[in-house]
Design a protein around this motif. Structure first.
Motif, PDB file in Angstrom:
ATOM      1  N   ASN A  42       0.841  -1.190   0.000  1.00 55.75           N
ATOM      2  CA  ASN A  42       0.000   0.000   0.000  1.00 55.75           C
ATOM      3  C   ASN A  42       0.880   1.245   0.000  1.00 55.75           C
ATOM      4  N   LEU A  43       0.546   2.181  -0.880  1.00 59.47           N
ATOM      5  CA  LEU A  43       1.371   3.372  -1.075  1.00 59.47           C
ATOM      6  C   LEU A  43       0.650   4.658  -0.688  1.00 59.47           C
ATOM      7  N   GLN A  44      -0.363   4.555   0.160  1.00 57.29           N
ATOM      8  CA  GLN A  44      -1.149   5.754   0.457  1.00 57.29           C
ATOM      9  C   GLN A  44      -0.302   6.859   1.104  1.00 57.29           C
ATOM     10  N   THR A  45       0.637   6.502   1.957  1.00 53.01           N
ATOM     11  CA  THR A  45       1.485   7.517   2.578  1.00 53.01           C
ATOM     12  C   THR A  45       2.289   8.268   1.528  1.00 53.01           C
ATOM     13  N   GLU A  46       2.880   7.523   0.583  1.00 52.77           N
ATOM     14  CA  GLU A  46       3.653   8.149  -0.491  1.00 52.77           C
ATOM     15  C   GLU A  46       2.757   8.971  -1.413  1.00 52.77           C
ATOM     16  N   ILE A  47       1.557   8.446  -1.683  1.00 50.06           N
ATOM     17  CA  ILE A  47       0.613   9.159  -2.556  1.00 50.06           C
ATOM     18  C   ILE A  47       0.220  10.497  -1.937  1.00 50.06           C
ATOM     19  N   ARG A 153       2.508   9.208 -12.039  1.00 51.68           N
ATOM     20  CA  ARG A 153       3.969   9.103 -12.186  1.00 51.68           C
ATOM     21  C   ARG A 153       4.573   8.311 -11.040  1.00 51.68           C
ATOM     22  N   LEU A 154       4.086   8.569  -9.830  1.00 48.04           N
ATOM     23  CA  LEU A 154       4.577   7.824  -8.670  1.00 48.04           C
ATOM     24  C   LEU A 154       4.329   6.334  -8.843  1.00 48.04           C
ATOM     25  N   LEU A 155       3.128   5.978  -9.258  1.00 47.71           N
ATOM     26  CA  LEU A 155       2.797   4.559  -9.439  1.00 47.71           C
ATOM     27  C   LEU A 155       3.659   3.932 -10.522  1.00 47.71           C
ATOM     28  N   GLU A 156       3.875   4.664 -11.614  1.00 47.00           N
ATOM     29  CA  GLU A 156       4.727   4.147 -12.694  1.00 47.00           C
ATOM     30  C   GLU A 156       6.153   3.925 -12.191  1.00 47.00           C
ATOM     31  N   GLU A 157       6.649   4.855 -11.382  1.00 49.26           N
ATOM     32  CA  GLU A 157       8.005   4.721 -10.836  1.00 49.26           C
ATOM     33  C   GLU A 157       8.132   3.486  -9.941  1.00 49.26           C
ATOM     34  N   GLN A 158       7.018   3.073  -9.354  1.00 48.09           N
ATOM     35  CA  GLN A 158       7.008   1.875  -8.515  1.00 48.09           C
ATOM     36  C   GLN A 158       6.769   0.597  -9.325  1.00 48.09           C
ATOM     37  N   GLY A 159       6.742   0.736 -10.644  1.00 52.25           N
ATOM     38  CA  GLY A 159       6.550  -0.421 -11.507  1.00 52.25           C
ATOM     39  C   GLY A 159       5.115  -0.879 -11.617  1.00 52.25           C
TER      40      GLY A 159
END
Length: 310
Positions: A42-47, A153-159
């Motif tokens: 889960n990437l909610q903090t980064e998002i 972009r963030l999600l793409e950077e995370q693959g």
């Protein structure tokens, strides 16, 4: 050899299918965001950290944002993020002959729709004066779309290759949905539902690898002296638009561009919007308007026909 390759392919497919989809929701830019993405983590903090960066640049309600400080006349070292959005806004402004203008803030405020709500309508003399003095910027017609792009972009950077990012109705789509199919996105029917309670859909679009934004006058307006005033202000005249378009949905490669052109189309009207689309085959639009009998009608780009699911 062939069996081994086939087995390897099947294992890859099964592994991809077993990866869960995360569903995050929160509040940003004065609205709700919904983000769905296929990831083990889960990437909610980064998002939210990325969204706060956008808010810190463009929020009209954050007194310490870059735009708020610039509007106060402070000297500010602008970031690459600010410059990127500013340059896009200038490009769309030029392409639409001024229909999209981030310096429209004083006029929006004067008509009672901005971040400083007013109760008295401006006089013609005040409108003329404000048209000549544009010393405030307002990125609200592009910031939500740009926020979607930043998260994408963030999600793409995370693959991550399968996701939907939605902020207040602006959307970026990639890959497939949890149903292993194109994403299905509704276009709201334009009704005078200021609280967005009814939620009736005009149509549903099935698509992927696209960004979408909608602008409309049907929820943000007020009636005074027997006349309805819509929140879209024509930056060229200083007055609320009186076109027949109720809702403009634009599809583009990125959401900031879709956001800016959706607002522009509300200013330009049907013929003006079609003229822009003719110059930009990379853009698609779904326009809802009223005819001479005040009945709802729809016009959409021919390339959208195969995306209309219902």
């Amino acid at each position: 050899m062939g069996v081994a390759c086939l087995l390897f392919t099947v294992l890859i497919w099964q592994g991809c299918e077993s990866t869960p989809y995360q569903h995050d929701q929160g509040f940003v830019f004065g609205t709700i965001y919904n983000i769905t993405y296929q990831s083990d983590r889960n990437l909610q903090t980064e998002i939210e950290a990325e969204l706060q960066k956008v808010d810190a640049e463009f929020s009209m309600f954050n007194e310490q944002s870059t735009v708020a400080r610039l509007n106060r006349g402070e000297v500010v070292d602008t970031s690459a993020m600010f410059s990127e959005v500013y340059q896009l806004a200038m490009a769309v402004n030029q392409d639409t002959d001024g229909a999209f203008d981030i310096t429209v803030a004083p006029l929006v405020n004067a008509w009672g729709f901005g971040f400083k709500q007013g109760t008295e309508m401006p006089t013609p003399e005040q409108v003329d004066s404000l048209l000549k003095i544009r010393n405030q910027m307002d990125f609200s017609a592009i910031a939500k779309g740009y926020g979607c792009d930043v998260v994408a972009r963030l999600l793409e950077e995370q693959g991550i290759t399968n996701y939907m990012v939605e902020i207040g109705g602006e959307v970026v789509l990639r890959g497939v949905s949890p149903h292993q199919a194109d994403w299905r996105i509704g276009v709201s029917k334009p009704t005078a539902d200021t609280l967005s309670v009814e939620g009736e859909l005009q149509t549903v679009l099935a698509m992927t690898d696209r960004a979408m934004a909608t602008s409309g006058n049907y929820r943000n307006f007020y009636d005074k002296n027997g006349r309805r005033y819509a929140h879209t202000i024509d930056p060229r005249t200083g007055y609320p638009v009186q076109h027949s378009i109720l809702s403009a949905t634009v599809l583009a490669d990125d959401c900031a561009t879709a956001d800016a052109y959706a607002t522009s189309f509300m200013v330009l009207g049907m013929e003006g919007a079609k003229a822009v689309l003719a110059r930009h085959p990379e853009l698609e639009a779904y326009l809802i308007y009223t005819d001479g009998q005040n009945q709802l009608q729809v016009w959409f780009s021919p390339t959208l026909e195969d995306k209309i699911a219902e």
